[in-house]
Design a protein around this motif. Structure first.
Motif, short mmCIF file in Angstrom:
data_model
loop_
_atom_site.label_atom_id
_atom_site.label_comp_id
_atom_site.label_asym_id
_atom_site.label_seq_id
_atom_site.Cartn_x
_atom_site.Cartn_y
_atom_site.Cartn_z
N UNK A 2 0.84 -1.20 0.00
CA UNK A 2 0.00 0.00 0.00
C UNK A 2 0.87 1.25 0.00
N UNK A 3 0.40 2.28 -0.68
CA UNK A 3 0.99 3.61 -0.55
C UNK A 3 -0.04 4.43 0.20
N UNK A 4 0.37 5.02 1.30
CA UNK A 4 -0.54 5.86 2.09
C UNK A 4 -0.16 7.30 1.79
N UNK A 42 -7.40 2.81 -3.98
CA UNK A 42 -8.22 1.69 -3.52
C UNK A 42 -9.15 2.18 -2.41
N UNK A 43 -10.40 1.81 -2.50
CA UNK A 43 -11.37 2.20 -1.48
C UNK A 43 -11.02 1.53 -0.15
N UNK A 45 2.25 17.36 -0.22
CA UNK A 45 1.74 15.99 0.00
C UNK A 45 2.93 15.06 0.20
N UNK A 46 2.66 13.85 0.63
CA UNK A 46 3.72 12.85 0.78
C UNK A 46 3.13 11.46 0.84
N UNK A 47 4.01 10.49 0.59
CA UNK A 47 3.63 9.08 0.53
C UNK A 47 4.36 8.29 1.60
N UNK A 67 -6.40 17.92 6.01
CA UNK A 67 -5.53 16.96 5.32
C UNK A 67 -6.33 15.71 4.93
N UNK A 68 -5.98 15.12 3.79
CA UNK A 68 -6.65 13.89 3.36
C UNK A 68 -5.66 12.73 3.46
N UNK A 69 -6.21 11.54 3.65
CA UNK A 69 -5.38 10.33 3.64
C UNK A 69 -6.03 9.36 2.66
N UNK A 70 -5.25 8.89 1.71
CA UNK A 70 -5.78 7.92 0.75
C UNK A 70 -4.83 6.74 0.62
#
Ligand code: TMP
Length: 234
Positions: free
Chosen positions: A89-91, A132-133, A175-177, A116-119
């Motif tokens: 996963x990439x967060x 991915x949901x 942003x960042x991963x 801030x969002x987290x996906x």
């Protein structure tokens, strides 16, 4: 610490076994890829900047209670890390619109988000790391609900720590991963936090000081990495 055989070679790093079965050595390369490997190149000095920056940040995060895989910096490019089982996963945390977010939703680059969002993206090169949901991860057995909650909590806390820290160095964290791994049934932070995995804009000029310079052929790529390291005092 004895460096043994190559375990894995990725796009930006090599990973070696050591004489300790619980520890690995990561060796950062100057190689760069973008657009799922379509664009390839070299950024001289990148490996050393990413290694030192990641370790510096991981030490700060550890002090603030975020568990990481960091153990010891061995050299400019090499670091001893705990052997974790990386989740595929990439967060991604975002403070402002850019990159795939801007493209997908036709939002102007640089627009400050109200929160801030987290996906999550599912790491699979054949699929191009699709978004991915959240409900798919427990459903597919990729991560449990508890693990997901932990990753979101850590991701937002890391953002709260890094944003003001980088702001002081005149860097805007757009942003960042992040990548996480399992270590003795716990979720811990792994991989790297560097100009390869963050969008960092100069707070005054909005100049991009990260891998977007390479992705978008903006020039002075090497210089941007070195400038980020300089601002961090590395
Ligand atoms: P994105 O806007 O292209 O989705 O990227 C969001 C952030 O994640 C950006 O800081 C770059 C980083 N990122 C990686 O580190 N690795 C990747 O494979 C991708 C797609 C993004």
């Amino acid at each position: 610490m004895e460096k043994r055989e190559l375990l894995y070679e990725g796009k930006a790093k090599k990973v070696f076994k050591t004489n300790d079965p619980d520890l690995l050595i990561v060796d950062y390369k100057d190689d760069a890829t973008a657009w799922n490997g379509e664009k390839k190149g070299t950024i001289p000095g990148k490996g050393a900047v990413n290694n030192r920056m990641t370790n510096y940040i991981f030490r700060i995060l550890e002090e603030k209670g975020i568990p990481t895989h960091y153990v010891q910096e061995l050299s400019d490019r090499e670091t001893v890390v705990k052997k974790v089982k990386i989740l595929p996963l990439e967060v991604i945390v975002r403070n402002a619109a850019a990159g795939s977010f801007s493209k997908r939703l036709a939002v102007e680059e640089g627009l400050e988000l109200l929160n801030p969002t987290v996906e999550f993206c599912y790491k699979d090169d054949r699929l191009g790391d699709p978004l991915i949901d959240a409900s798919y991860m427990p459903a597919l057995g990729i991560a449990s609900q508890t693990e997901m909650n932990k990753m979101v909590e850590y991701a937002l806390t890391i953002n709260e720590i890094l944003m003001p820290f980088l702001e002081e160095k005149k860097l805007r964290l757009v942003d960042f991963k992040l990548e996480f791994g399992r270590y003795m049934d716990q979720i811990i932070l792994a991989d790297e936090i560097s100009p390869d995995t963050c969008r960092l804009w100069d707070t005054e000029t909005n100049d991009k000081m990260d891998k977007d310079r390479f992705r978008q052929d903006l020039g002075e790529v090497e210089e941007a990495y070195i400038e980020v390291a300089r601002r961090l005092g590395l």
